[in-house]
Write a protein that holds these residues in place. Structure first.
Motif, PDB file in Angstrom:
ATOM      1  N   THR A  10      62.818  59.360  47.254  1.00  0.00           N
ATOM      2  CA  THR A  10      63.668  60.196  48.448  1.00  0.00           C
ATOM      3  C   THR A  10      64.909  60.307  46.532  1.00  0.00           C
ATOM      4  OG1 THR A  10      64.273  59.866  49.759  1.00  0.00           O
ATOM      5  CG2 THR A  10      62.756  61.393  50.026  1.00  0.00           C
ATOM      6  N   ASP A  12      67.828  60.362  47.976  1.00  0.00           N
ATOM      7  CA  ASP A  12      69.081  59.305  49.088  1.00  0.00           C
ATOM      8  C   ASP A  12      68.348  58.367  50.454  1.00  0.00           C
ATOM      9  OD1 ASP A  12      67.880  61.147  50.539  1.00  0.00           O
ATOM     10  OD2 ASP A  12      70.404  61.676  50.340  1.00  0.00           O
ATOM     11  N   ALA A  13      66.269  58.409  50.188  1.00  0.00           N
ATOM     12  CA  ALA A  13      66.366  57.162  50.572  1.00  0.00           C
ATOM     13  C   ALA A  13      64.676  57.075  50.306  1.00  0.00           C
ATOM     14  CB  ALA A  13      65.898  57.931  51.971  1.00  0.00           C
ATOM     15  N   LEU A  15      61.118  57.511  52.769  1.00  0.00           N
ATOM     16  CA  LEU A  15      60.524  57.294  54.238  1.00  0.00           C
ATOM     17  C   LEU A  15      59.488  56.889  53.811  1.00  0.00           C
ATOM     18  CD1 LEU A  15      62.814  60.073  54.925  1.00  0.00           C
ATOM     19  CD2 LEU A  15      62.679  58.282  55.601  1.00  0.00           C
ATOM     20  N   LEU A  33      70.115  64.117  54.847  1.00  0.00           N
ATOM     21  CA  LEU A  33      69.407  62.428  55.122  1.00  0.00           C
ATOM     22  C   LEU A  33      69.114  62.246  56.503  1.00  0.00           C
ATOM     23  CD1 LEU A  33      67.283  59.574  54.538  1.00  0.00           C
ATOM     24  CD2 LEU A  33      69.122  59.156  54.615  1.00  0.00           C
ATOM     25  N   GLU A  34      70.224  62.505  57.174  1.00  0.00           N
ATOM     26  CA  GLU A  34      70.207  62.191  58.969  1.00  0.00           C
ATOM     27  C   GLU A  34      69.601  63.480  59.505  1.00  0.00           C
ATOM     28  OE1 GLU A  34      70.568  59.400  60.316  1.00  0.00           O
ATOM     29  OE2 GLU A  34      71.115  58.851  58.967  1.00  0.00           O
ATOM     30  N   ARG A  36      66.902  65.526  57.971  1.00  0.00           N
ATOM     31  CA  ARG A  36      65.302  65.273  58.099  1.00  0.00           C
ATOM     32  C   ARG A  36      64.668  63.831  58.316  1.00  0.00           C
ATOM     33  NH1 ARG A  36      65.709  64.435  52.497  1.00  0.00           N
ATOM     34  NH2 ARG A  36      66.084  61.535  52.675  1.00  0.00           N
ATOM     35  N   LYS A  37      65.572  62.831  58.889  1.00  0.00           N
ATOM     36  CA  LYS A  37      64.734  61.897  59.279  1.00  0.00           C
ATOM     37  C   LYS A  37      64.699  62.675  60.731  1.00  0.00           C
ATOM     38  CE  LYS A  37      65.868  57.514  59.084  1.00  0.00           C
ATOM     39  NZ  LYS A  37      66.959  56.243  58.694  1.00  0.00           N
ATOM     40  N   SER A  52      58.516  62.814  54.053  1.00  0.00           N
ATOM     41  CA  SER A  52      59.020  63.601  53.808  1.00  0.00           C
ATOM     42  C   SER A  52      60.295  63.710  52.734  1.00  0.00           C
ATOM     43  CB  SER A  52      60.648  63.581  54.813  1.00  0.00           C
ATOM     44  OG  SER A  52      61.009  62.725  55.081  1.00  0.00           O
ATOM     45  N   THR A  53      61.539  64.958  52.394  1.00  0.00           N
ATOM     46  CA  THR A  53      62.232  64.398  50.303  1.00  0.00           C
ATOM     47  C   THR A  53      62.583  65.640  50.972  1.00  0.00           C
ATOM     48  OG1 THR A  53      61.881  64.346  48.980  1.00  0.00           O
ATOM     49  CG2 THR A  53      60.512  65.921  49.518  1.00  0.00           C
ATOM     50  N   GLY A  54      64.485  65.268  50.155  1.00  0.00           N
ATOM     51  CA  GLY A  54      65.432  65.654  50.250  1.00  0.00           C
ATOM     52  C   GLY A  54      65.542  65.963  49.079  1.00  0.00           C
ATOM     53  N   SER A  55      64.040  66.211  47.986  1.00  0.00           N
ATOM     54  CA  SER A  55      64.342  66.711  46.715  1.00  0.00           C
ATOM     55  C   SER A  55      63.331  67.141  45.919  1.00  0.00           C
ATOM     56  CB  SER A  55      63.704  65.276  45.496  1.00  0.00           C
ATOM     57  OG  SER A  55      62.927  65.515  43.826  1.00  0.00           O
TER      58      SER A  55
END
Length: 172
Positions: A10, A12-13, A15, A33-34, A36-37, A52-55
């Motif tokens: 992702t 920013d992370a 996972l 991110l927070e 989503r996690k 999971s992803t934020g993209s």
């Protein structure tokens, strides 16, 4: 194609995927991110295998390449697209995911603060469930399970039929 247990990168992370988990497989798409996690952990605790992803780009690639039971999208937040950090709305990402999911049927579920009546007819026809941000986790899990079950029933006529057992929280 990504292999089970391979990580989904992702913006920013990193996972890990949990496809070895016996539960229904979900892709959670949330830019924060927070949030989503935390949401992914709650789903995992309820018996789901979660990536999971934020993209937006990674979500679309994933939806086109992987067979999963459901996609949960944060509809209210814009998403970055590409290296130039251009933005698209959650509504536009939903449209793109809907097109990708038609070839690989998955329940499309949106998390939103909007009321169902506020969504246009086209959007309502493309969404399998609307999860309210103000709902409790048991309510969210019940709606998610119902959507996954409906999609699994639609798949049963072909080789894409996947069993969707109730999440652990509802097995009691």
């Amino acid at each position: 194609m990504r292999q089970p247990n391979e990580a989904l990168h992702t913006s920013d992370a990193l996972l890990p995927l949990a496809w070895e988990h016996p539960g229904p497989q979900l892709l959670v798409i949330m830019p924060a991110l927070e949030g989503r996690k935390e949401f992914s952990e709650r789903l995992s605790e309820a018996g789901y295998a979660v990536a999971s992803t934020g993209s937006a780009c990674e979500a679309l690639d994933y939806a086109e390449q992987e067979l999963m039971d459901g996609i949960v999208l944060d509809l209210d937040t814009p998403y970055e697209v590409g290296a130039r950090q251009a933005m698209i709305s959650g509504f536009r990402l939903l449209e793109l995911l809907w097109r990708a999911a038609r070839a690989r049927p998955a329940a499309l579920v949106v998390l939103t603060a909007l009321d169902y009546a506020e969504l246009d007819d086209v959007l309502r026809r493309r969404v399998d469930a609307l999860l309210s941000r103000s709902g409790t986790m048991p309510q969210i899990l019940a709606r998610l399970h119902a959507a996954l079950t409906r999609v699994a029933q639609r798949r049963q006529s072909g080789s894409l039929a996947l069993a969707v057992p109730p999440p652990a929280a509802h097995a009691e």
